[in-house]
Design an enzyme around this catalytic site. Structure first.
Site, PDB file in Angstrom:
ATOM      1  N   LYS A 296       0.861  -1.190   0.000  1.00 28.76           N
ATOM      2  CA  LYS A 296       0.000   0.000   0.000  1.00 28.76           C
ATOM      3  C   LYS A 296       0.889   1.228   0.000  1.00 28.76           C
ATOM      4  O   LYS A 296       0.792   2.108   0.858  1.00 28.76           O
ATOM      5  CB  LYS A 296      -0.942  -0.012   1.202  1.00 28.76           C
TER       6      LYS A 296
ATOM      7  N   ASP B 293      -5.304  -4.073  -2.033  1.00 31.47           N
ATOM      8  CA  ASP B 293      -6.730  -4.210  -2.328  1.00 31.47           C
ATOM      9  C   ASP B 293      -6.949  -4.618  -3.784  1.00 31.47           C
ATOM     10  O   ASP B 293      -7.761  -5.494  -4.091  1.00 31.47           O
ATOM     11  CB  ASP B 293      -7.479  -2.915  -1.993  1.00 31.47           C
TER      12      ASP B 293
ATOM     13  N   ASP C 113      -0.281 -12.974   4.359  1.00 25.36           N
ATOM     14  CA  ASP C 113      -1.153 -13.918   5.052  1.00 25.36           C
ATOM     15  C   ASP C 113      -2.538 -13.927   4.420  1.00 25.36           C
ATOM     16  O   ASP C 113      -3.121 -14.990   4.156  1.00 25.36           O
ATOM     17  CB  ASP C 113      -1.234 -13.521   6.525  1.00 25.36           C
TER      18      ASP C 113
ATOM     19  N   ASP D 210      -4.349 -17.000   1.400  1.00 26.14           N
ATOM     20  CA  ASP D 210      -5.580 -17.767   1.589  1.00 26.14           C
ATOM     21  C   ASP D 210      -6.556 -17.549   0.432  1.00 26.14           C
ATOM     22  O   ASP D 210      -7.246 -18.479   0.002  1.00 26.14           O
ATOM     23  CB  ASP D 210      -6.252 -17.378   2.910  1.00 26.14           C
TER      24      ASP D 210
END
Length: 361
Positions: A193, A225, A249, A253
């Site tokens: 970011k 994002d 992390d 997923d």
């Protein structure tokens, strides 16, 4: 005597089942004279019994071993007074004490598995997420502040040394791969970011510095994002993604979800001297002891362990065994006779393990 000493920590929930399954497959692939396994205690259940999530003798064994194979950790309700989970502390302590700075999460769609992304077939999703493992927001674990039950803070910490080494790891990894499926270009995508926070702008700048030494690997950028959209719409453009701890992390997923779920998501936590290998899934206590868990993520993590040991020790036998295990898993999935329950089938943990062993033969 066996050539390589492997410490195993079964852990909690389904951990013992999937860890033992992986050991069975590893022995089938390597024979009896390459690997020696020694089991040690650790995890949330052990904490309840003893007050120690990572006993001193377990840590000493891990430090002395050639590699560590872990099942799973964590149990609902087993927490420290501050509310954080005990089970996660097992591999977090190993991560920091053994300096396992690179968390490697392959995202690969296997034959025989239907991706939720209907336009993508096996071979079109094949990239690796490298998550910086010892800094970032997680470096604040245990050091955050809760003030008068009104304010809480955790601090993100990144250093030039930490970013440089995980960036070099990522570029070296990209250099060893075949490139992104869509265009074959070797590419490292920096997830950050940088448009909002100075810490992430610093992360990107240091990655840029490292990239100058890799003329044969492209550097690319994606905000944390935006990358979640790209991973769903055009996952075939990715080769290697490098990210700070928390972002890595989360997106790893998401990536697992695109290739069938956490049951097909292996992981490695690597440093310059040590390596820990485990499926990226949790301990799933709701199905523990029922022979219902899929062992494939832990089996594939075992293959990653063999490849890392083979590269570290220049042992082609181990690298060949790693390739055969991965091929056996894909063969079982492609044939469709044995399908684990998390992929919509009915095969038990034992049946999946036996099927992979037969495919190895």
């Amino acid at each position: 005597m066996a050539k390589y000493e492997i410490v195993t920590i079964d852990g909690d929930g389904i951990g013992p089942e999937v860890c033992q399954s992986a050991i069975t497959v590893l022995k089938e692939a390597c024979g009896s004279d390459l690997l020696s396994f020694s089991s040690h205690e650790g995890g949330a259940d052990h904490y309840v019994k003893s007050g120690h999530v990572l006993p001193d003798d377990t840590y000493a064994a891990c430090k002395a071993a050639d590699a560590i194979l872990h099942g799973a950790a964590g149990m609902p309700g087993v927490t420290y007074p501050d509310g954080t989970e005990v089970g996660n502390d097992l591999h977090l302590r190993l991560r920091f004490r053994l300096d396992l700075y690179a968390n490697v999460r392959p995202i690969r769609l296997y034959q025989g598995v239907d991706s939720p992304l209907k336009y993508f077939q096996p071979g079109q999703i094949d990239y690796v997420i490298v998550r910086e493992n010892t800094e970032g927001l997680y470096a604040s674990r245990g050091g955050g502040i809760v003030l008068r039950d009104e304010l809480a803070t955790d601090t993100i910490v990144v250093t030039r040394k930490g970013i440089e080494r995980v960036a070099r790891f990522s570029f070296d990894l990209a250099r060893s791969r075949r490139g992104a499926p869509r265009d074959g270009k070797r590419r490292v995508t920096v997830c950050d970011k940088a448009n909002i926070l100075r810490s992430y702008a610093f992360f990107r700048n240091v990655c840029d510095d490292v990239a100058r030494s890799y003329d044969d690997v492209e550097i690319d950028y994606a905000y944390a994002d935006a990358i979640t959209v790209h991973m769903l719409k055009r996952p075939d453009t990715f080769d290697v993604i490098v990210a700070e701890n928390m972002f890595g992390d989360i997106i790893s997923d998401l990536g697992a979800g695109t290739i069938g779920g956490m049951g097909l998501s292996p992981s490695a936590e690597l440093g310059d001297q040590h390596g820990l290998f485990q499926g990226a899934h949790g301990s799933a206590p709701d199905i523990a002891g029922q022979n219902a868990a899929s062992p494939l993520a832990t089996i594939l993590s075992g293959a990653m362990m063999l490849r890392w040991l083979g590269d570290t020790h220049h042992d082609g036998t181990l690298r060949d065994a790693a390739h055969r295990i991965e091929s056996a898993v894909e063969k079982v999935l492609a044939q469709g006779e044995y399908v684990p329950r998390d992929l919509g089938g009915k095969a038990s943990c034992t049946e999946m393990t036996q099927a992979v062993c037969r495919a190895l033969a």
